[in-house]
Design a protein around this motif. Sequence first.
Motif, PDB file in Angstrom:
ATOM      1  N   THR A 130      24.186  58.583 -61.350  1.00 44.04           N
ATOM      2  CA  THR A 130      24.727  57.792 -60.243  1.00 44.04           C
ATOM      3  C   THR A 130      24.766  56.292 -60.533  1.00 44.04           C
ATOM      4  O   THR A 130      25.559  55.569 -59.925  1.00 44.04           O
ATOM      5  N   HIS A 131      23.913  55.810 -61.447  1.00 47.11           N
ATOM      6  CA  HIS A 131      23.862  54.389 -61.792  1.00 47.11           C
ATOM      7  C   HIS A 131      23.385  54.258 -63.231  1.00 47.11           C
ATOM      8  O   HIS A 131      22.639  55.118 -63.723  1.00 47.11           O
ATOM      9  N   VAL A 132      23.781  53.157 -63.877  1.00 50.77           N
ATOM     10  CA  VAL A 132      23.377  52.901 -65.267  1.00 50.77           C
ATOM     11  C   VAL A 132      22.840  51.476 -65.377  1.00 50.77           C
ATOM     12  O   VAL A 132      23.442  50.528 -64.866  1.00 50.77           O
ATOM     13  N   ILE A 133      21.707  51.352 -66.072  1.00 54.85           N
ATOM     14  CA  ILE A 133      21.216  50.031 -66.467  1.00 54.85           C
ATOM     15  C   ILE A 133      21.094  50.039 -67.988  1.00 54.85           C
ATOM     16  O   ILE A 133      20.299  50.784 -68.559  1.00 54.85           O
ATOM     17  N   SER A 134      21.909  49.222 -68.630  1.00 50.78           N
ATOM     18  CA  SER A 134      21.901  49.072 -70.084  1.00 50.78           C
ATOM     19  C   SER A 134      21.090  47.835 -70.428  1.00 50.78           C
ATOM     20  O   SER A 134      21.392  46.737 -69.968  1.00 50.78           O
ATOM     21  N   GLN A 135      20.054  48.022 -71.237  1.00 50.66           N
ATOM     22  CA  GLN A 135      19.205  46.913 -71.660  1.00 50.66           C
ATOM     23  C   GLN A 135      19.566  46.550 -73.097  1.00 50.66           C
ATOM     24  O   GLN A 135      19.214  47.269 -74.031  1.00 50.66           O
ATOM     25  N   ALA A 136      20.296  45.481 -73.251  1.00 47.34           N
ATOM     26  CA  ALA A 136      20.733  45.060 -74.595  1.00 47.34           C
ATOM     27  C   ALA A 136      21.445  46.204 -75.313  1.00 47.34           C
ATOM     28  O   ALA A 136      21.206  46.486 -76.481  1.00 47.34           O
ATOM     29  N   GLY A 137      22.334  46.869 -74.600  1.00 46.22           N
ATOM     30  CA  GLY A 137      22.958  48.078 -75.107  1.00 46.22           C
ATOM     31  C   GLY A 137      24.057  47.855 -76.133  1.00 46.22           C
ATOM     32  O   GLY A 137      24.751  46.833 -76.121  1.00 46.22           O
ATOM     33  N   VAL A 138      24.196  48.836 -77.019  1.00 53.90           N
ATOM     34  CA  VAL A 138      25.313  48.867 -77.974  1.00 53.90           C
ATOM     35  C   VAL A 138      26.449  49.615 -77.272  1.00 53.90           C
ATOM     36  O   VAL A 138      26.526  50.841 -77.317  1.00 53.90           O
ATOM     37  N   LEU A 139      27.325  48.881 -76.614  1.00 55.59           N
ATOM     38  CA  LEU A 139      28.323  49.488 -75.743  1.00 55.59           C
ATOM     39  C   LEU A 139      29.714  49.543 -76.351  1.00 55.59           C
ATOM     40  O   LEU A 139      30.591  50.232 -75.823  1.00 55.59           O
ATOM     41  N   CYS A 183      24.320  45.347 -67.078  1.00 49.14           N
ATOM     42  CA  CYS A 183      23.931  45.009 -68.446  1.00 49.14           C
ATOM     43  C   CYS A 183      22.879  43.911 -68.381  1.00 49.14           C
ATOM     44  O   CYS A 183      23.201  42.757 -68.064  1.00 49.14           O
ATOM     45  N   VAL A 184      21.637  44.259 -68.664  1.00 54.51           N
ATOM     46  CA  VAL A 184      20.560  43.274 -68.730  1.00 54.51           C
ATOM     47  C   VAL A 184      20.388  42.909 -70.202  1.00 54.51           C
ATOM     48  O   VAL A 184      20.086  43.775 -71.028  1.00 54.51           O
ATOM     49  N   HIS A 185      20.585  41.645 -70.534  1.00 53.29           N
ATOM     50  CA  HIS A 185      20.659  41.281 -71.951  1.00 53.29           C
ATOM     51  C   HIS A 185      20.067  39.894 -72.178  1.00 53.29           C
ATOM     52  O   HIS A 185      20.367  38.955 -71.439  1.00 53.29           O
ATOM     53  N   GLY A 186      19.240  39.779 -73.201  1.00 54.30           N
ATOM     54  CA  GLY A 186      18.634  38.501 -73.542  1.00 54.30           C
ATOM     55  C   GLY A 186      19.613  37.552 -74.212  1.00 54.30           C
ATOM     56  O   GLY A 186      20.340  37.941 -75.124  1.00 54.30           O
ATOM     57  N   ARG A 187      19.596  36.322 -73.767  1.00 53.26           N
ATOM     58  CA  ARG A 187      20.521  35.327 -74.330  1.00 53.26           C
ATOM     59  C   ARG A 187      20.218  35.044 -75.800  1.00 53.26           C
ATOM     60  O   ARG A 187      21.119  34.671 -76.558  1.00 53.26           O
ATOM     61  N   ALA A 188      18.965  35.220 -76.213  1.00 48.38           N
ATOM     62  CA  ALA A 188      18.569  34.909 -77.588  1.00 48.38           C
ATOM     63  C   ALA A 188      18.519  36.155 -78.470  1.00 48.38           C
ATOM     64  O   ALA A 188      17.934  36.115 -79.559  1.00 48.38           O
ATOM     65  N   ASP A 189      19.142  37.237 -78.043  1.00 43.42           N
ATOM     66  CA  ASP A 189      19.115  38.486 -78.797  1.00 43.42           C
ATOM     67  C   ASP A 189      19.908  38.325 -80.099  1.00 43.42           C
ATOM     68  O   ASP A 189      21.110  38.069 -80.070  1.00 43.42           O
ATOM     69  N   ASP A 190      19.230  38.489 -81.230  1.00 38.68           N
ATOM     70  CA  ASP A 190      19.920  38.394 -82.518  1.00 38.68           C
ATOM     71  C   ASP A 190      19.986  39.749 -83.224  1.00 38.68           C
ATOM     72  O   ASP A 190      20.340  39.823 -84.407  1.00 38.68           O
ATOM     73  N   ILE A 191      19.639  40.815 -82.522  1.00 38.01           N
ATOM     74  CA  ILE A 191      19.746  42.167 -83.064  1.00 38.01           C
ATOM     75  C   ILE A 191      20.964  42.872 -82.493  1.00 38.01           C
ATOM     76  O   ILE A 191      21.774  43.449 -83.238  1.00 38.01           O
ATOM     77  N   VAL A 192      21.101  42.842 -81.185  1.00 37.43           N
ATOM     78  CA  VAL A 192      22.340  43.257 -80.511  1.00 37.43           C
ATOM     79  C   VAL A 192      22.791  42.052 -79.688  1.00 37.43           C
ATOM     80  O   VAL A 192      22.225  41.776 -78.630  1.00 37.43           O
ATOM     81  N   ASP A 219      14.593  37.587 -76.214  1.00 36.65           N
ATOM     82  CA  ASP A 219      15.242  38.228 -77.355  1.00 36.65           C
ATOM     83  C   ASP A 219      15.542  39.696 -77.056  1.00 36.65           C
ATOM     84  O   ASP A 219      15.566  40.122 -75.893  1.00 36.65           O
ATOM     85  N   HIS A 220      15.715  40.469 -78.110  1.00 35.25           N
ATOM     86  CA  HIS A 220      16.120  41.869 -77.971  1.00 35.25           C
ATOM     87  C   HIS A 220      15.066  42.710 -77.256  1.00 35.25           C
ATOM     88  O   HIS A 220      15.400  43.695 -76.584  1.00 35.25           O
ATOM     89  N   PHE A 221      13.806  42.312 -77.399  1.00 40.37           N
ATOM     90  CA  PHE A 221      12.729  43.141 -76.859  1.00 40.37           C
ATOM     91  C   PHE A 221      12.174  42.625 -75.532  1.00 40.37           C
ATOM     92  O   PHE A 221      11.371  43.315 -74.894  1.00 40.37           O
ATOM     93  N   ALA A 222      12.619  41.460 -75.106  1.00 41.32           N
ATOM     94  CA  ALA A 222      12.152  40.937 -73.820  1.00 41.32           C
ATOM     95  C   ALA A 222      12.510  41.879 -72.676  1.00 41.32           C
ATOM     96  O   ALA A 222      11.751  42.010 -71.701  1.00 41.32           O
ATOM     97  N   VAL A 223      13.631  42.567 -72.817  1.00 41.66           N
ATOM     98  CA  VAL A 223      14.102  43.418 -71.712  1.00 41.66           C
ATOM     99  C   VAL A 223      13.247  44.670 -71.535  1.00 41.66           C
ATOM    100  O   VAL A 223      13.305  45.323 -70.488  1.00 41.66           O
ATOM    101  N   ILE A 224      12.440  45.038 -72.554  1.00 45.36           N
ATOM    102  CA  ILE A 224      11.550  46.188 -72.403  1.00 45.36           C
ATOM    103  C   ILE A 224      10.080  45.769 -72.378  1.00 45.36           C
ATOM    104  O   ILE A 224       9.192  46.618 -72.484  1.00 45.36           O
ATOM    105  N   ASP A 225       9.833  44.490 -72.206  1.00 48.49           N
ATOM    106  CA  ASP A 225       8.479  43.969 -72.014  1.00 48.49           C
ATOM    107  C   ASP A 225       8.195  43.997 -70.521  1.00 48.49           C
ATOM    108  O   ASP A 225       8.782  43.221 -69.755  1.00 48.49           O
TER     109      ASP A 225
END
Length: 242
Positions: A130-139, A183-192, A219-225
């Motif tokens: 019913t809903h999707v939350i993508s955390q720094a997703g490869v879309l 789409c929840v995404h870190g501004r400093a993400d250098d992996i995705v 960064d890339h991992f802040a969204v799962i901290d």
Amino acid sequence: MTDARTISYGDDPSQYGELSLPDGTPRGVVVVIHGGFWKAEYDLSLGRPLAASLVEQGWAAWNLEYRRVGGGGGTPATLDDVAGGIDRLAHLDLDTSTLVTLGHSAGGHLAAWAASRGRFERWASGVPVTHVISQAGVLDLRTAYDEGLGGGAVERFLGHAPGPGDVPVDPQQQLPLDVPLWCVHGRADDIVPISQSEGYVAAATDAGARAELVAVDGDHFAVIDTGSDAWKQTLAILDTLA
């Protein structure tokens, strides 16, 4: 909170999930899909802190494992597993009327894909998302391939370079999605890079879908901290759903 219960949805050792339930009636079900560029060396231990936090907030958490590249996974096995794992929920005495897929990195790809799978006969949906939350997703698999994300991870996952024939597995080519996506995404993400989410949301809204970019610090991992502001914002999104 009850302890996580390990439940299989197939015969392969990677076909299982960990179900955690809150005290009382759950607000809904969140399917936690871990990342790691679809590679076997990463597993659902990445999702356990998220599942614990979700249960504290009153959600049922289904932390899903699946076959990964190097362990029998890749296309289509990984997708078969995500579909099968979600459909296992139909037999667990849960109210799935609110069912959120929450995925990080490659898990974000799988979370978005799971919401469209009912369009394709192979993965015809038994339990709809019913809903999707993508955390720094490869879309966007084509752009991810062009930019060499994960050191060739997209090509290893697909078994070939991505192209127009990959519509059934590429969220960017499946727009518009029929359910809301954040789409929840870190501004400093250098992996995705955040451009993955920016491009998806722009194309999705142009196509008439409901999609929102939630840009956060980190960064890339802040969204799962689970101690981060990014995670607080993710919980705030969930608060609007139930």
